[in-house]
Design an enzyme around this catalytic site. Structure first.
Site, mmCIF file in Angstrom:
data_model
loop_
_atom_site.group_PDB
_atom_site.id
_atom_site.type_symbol
_atom_site.label_atom_id
_atom_site.label_comp_id
_atom_site.label_asym_id
_atom_site.label_seq_id
_atom_site.Cartn_x
_atom_site.Cartn_y
_atom_site.Cartn_z
ATOM 1 N N LYS A 262 0.844 -1.309 -0.097
ATOM 2 C CA LYS A 262 -0.149 -0.056 0.014
ATOM 3 C C LYS A 262 0.962 1.285 0.105
ATOM 4 O O LYS A 262 1.725 1.239 0.708
ATOM 5 C CB LYS A 262 -0.853 -0.156 1.108
ATOM 6 C CG LYS A 262 -2.006 1.147 1.132
ATOM 7 C CD LYS A 262 -2.829 1.139 2.335
ATOM 8 C CE LYS A 262 -3.892 1.909 2.484
ATOM 9 N NZ LYS A 262 -4.808 1.939 3.351
ATOM 10 N N SER B 235 -9.431 3.101 2.083
ATOM 11 C CA SER B 235 -8.224 3.712 1.091
ATOM 12 C C SER B 235 -7.399 2.705 0.531
ATOM 13 O O SER B 235 -6.530 2.957 -0.115
ATOM 14 C CB SER B 235 -7.586 4.488 2.082
ATOM 15 O OG SER B 235 -7.059 3.672 3.080
ATOM 16 N N SER C 81 -11.077 0.915 5.852
ATOM 17 C CA SER C 81 -10.307 1.053 4.845
ATOM 18 C C SER C 81 -9.558 -0.233 4.282
ATOM 19 O O SER C 81 -9.093 -0.314 3.106
ATOM 20 C CB SER C 81 -8.978 1.921 4.959
ATOM 21 O OG SER C 81 -9.295 3.371 4.902
#
Length: 467
Positions: free
Chosen positions: A80, A155, A179
């Site tokens: 990520k 996210s 997220s």
């Protein structure tokens, strides 16, 4: 069995260890899929094929030397883009860090790399991971792999999209307001927000800030357990880490729904709006649990105060972390994030004390709910992972649910962040599809610390759905 990018991560890792396929060949399979799908979906960013090939060659050489290798040896992996990877471009989705290259790994990255992955790049994120729709001015928007006109969530949207599209066999992310759970729901994969302390984080600007946690994503529960076994466990740099070793979560994961006491609530007693199709799909889970011998009741804990608690602590956290940066570079922040940061500037010590007192009360209510202090005890709570199916990607967030306006980028995420402030583990499991074929995730919540039990329940549900 012929290995493909759709094979489980467990099978892919086993095939590499058994030398049925080389890390180089496995990488080639995934690079081919990336070339096919990533130009449209924009899930993987900062892709570096040359370094990835060198990493795969090194993985093959290490295996050939007879050295002991880790449980993820040879698996292609993209981190990520809010997680620092030493020597790799890490932008946090912000133009302020567009060319940033960290000098050290974060702890979660350190553990995954030590387990033997072949790093290929990063996965796209919203700016500073703020919001459940993945877009930024550095790399653009990530699209849904099921319907590219729709959002992949966020996210950890790049992670979920890449995983669902077969570009990577496993993915990691983080979860403050949903997220990991929201993009898992939108993309049809499994995402776990672990118990507080289960996956330690380091370095942090505030080791005592406990709304955000790292966690795993996968295409099935067994693969998710494999990654959790790598990233969980104590570390001396993380004082709030739980003491159970990561190996406690190693697959296989097996569970049963027989006798399970399930509390099912579509909206926690009217606490938030839920899209009609999502509500119907979540409600239909009652028959799935019951058919497998579970005892299902319409029930929910009292989470009054969760909204104020989350919004207060989020604004305080954002102001502390990004306030000075915003003051110095106001034009570099998207408006919704800037507003969220500025909301923290007016908070008082009394506001923060109130939020923490409320959070303590919410945690206690959840403990009592699962223990049956004021009624029947329940083993799990079931509710939506997201209140809506994937929405059009050209919007920052859904404008309304059932005609009720959503005024901010947070309003439609309450099903996720109400659970955040309880500290309990929660998993998003693919459960159904809308009439348009869009994925819907079922959120299953267990008591704090019961992560393994939660995985066993999720695996049992998965077995029923696939039987």
């Amino acid at each position: 069995m012929e290995l493909s990018v759709e094979s489980t991560a467990r099978d892919q890792a086993a095939a590499v260890r058994a030398r049925e396929i080389s890390a180089r060949e496995l990488l080639d399979l995934h690079l081919k899929r990336i070339a096919e799908r990533n130009p449209e979906l924009n899930a993987i960013v900062a892709l570096d094929e040359e370094r990835a090939r060198a990493g795969a060659a090194a993985a093959d050489e290490l295996l050939a030397s007879g050295a002991e290798v880790g449980p993820l040896h040879g698996l292609p992996f993209a981190f990520k883009d809010t997680h620092a990877v030493a020597g790799w471009r890490t932008t946090y989705g912000s133009p302020l860090f567009a060319e940033h290259v960290p000098g050290r790994d974060e702890l979660i990255v350190e553990r995954i790399r030590r387990a033997g992955v072949v790093t290929i790049g990063k996965t796209n994120v919203p700016e500073f991971a703020a919001g459940s729709h993945t877009f930024n001015t550095v790399f653009g928007t990530t699209l849904n792999p099921v319907d590219p006109s729709r959002s992949a969530g966020g996210s950890s949207g790049g992670a979920a999209c890449a995983l669902a599209a077969g570009m990577v066999p496993l993915a990691e992310g983080s979860d403050m307001g949903g997220s990991l759970r929201n993009p898992a729901s939108f993309c049809g994969v499994v995402g776990l927000r672990p118990s507080l302390g289960r996956v330690p984080e380091w370095p942090l600007y505030n080791q005592w800030e406990t709304t955000s946690v790292g966690g795993p994503m996968a295409r099935d529960v067994g693969d998710l357990a494999l990654l959790l076994s790598v990233i969980a466990g104590p570390d001396p740099r993380a004082p709030q880490a739980l003491g159970d070793p990561g190996s406690a979560f190693s697959p296989p994961i097996r569970g049963s729904l027989s006798g399970l006491r399930v509390a099912l609530s579509v909206d926690l007693g009217g606490a938030f709006e839920v899209d009609g199709e999502v509500a119907a799909i979540v409600a239909s889970s009652a028959s799935v649990f019951s058919s497998a011998g579970a005892l299902v009741a319409s029930a929910h804990p009292d989470l009054a105060g969760a909204d104020d608690t989350f919004r207060t602590l989020r604004a305080w956290h954002f102001q502390a972390k990004f306030g000075r940066m915003l003051d110095a570079n106001p034009a570099a922040f998207k408006q919704s994030l800037a507003d969220n940061i500025r909301a923290g500037a007016s908070l008082t010590g009394g506001d923060i004390a109130r939020a923490y007192a409320q959070r303590t009360t919410l945690s206690e209510r959840m403990r009592e709910f699962f223990a049956g202090v004021e009624g029947a005890p329940y083993d799990v709570l079931v509710l939506p992972a997201s209140q809506v199916p994937p929405f059009p990607a050209d919007r920052e967030f859904p404008q309304e649910i059932n005609g009720r306006p959503m005024k901010t980028y947070l309003d439609w995420m309450q099903a996720a962040y109400f659970i955040t402030v309880t500290g309990c583990p929660a998993i998003s499991l693919p459960f159904g599809r809308t009439a348009d074929g869009l994925p819907v995730g079922l959120q299953i919540v267990a008591r704090h610390g019961a992560d393994l039990f939660l995985l066993e329940v999720a695996a049992a549900v998965e077995d029923v759905l696939h039987s």
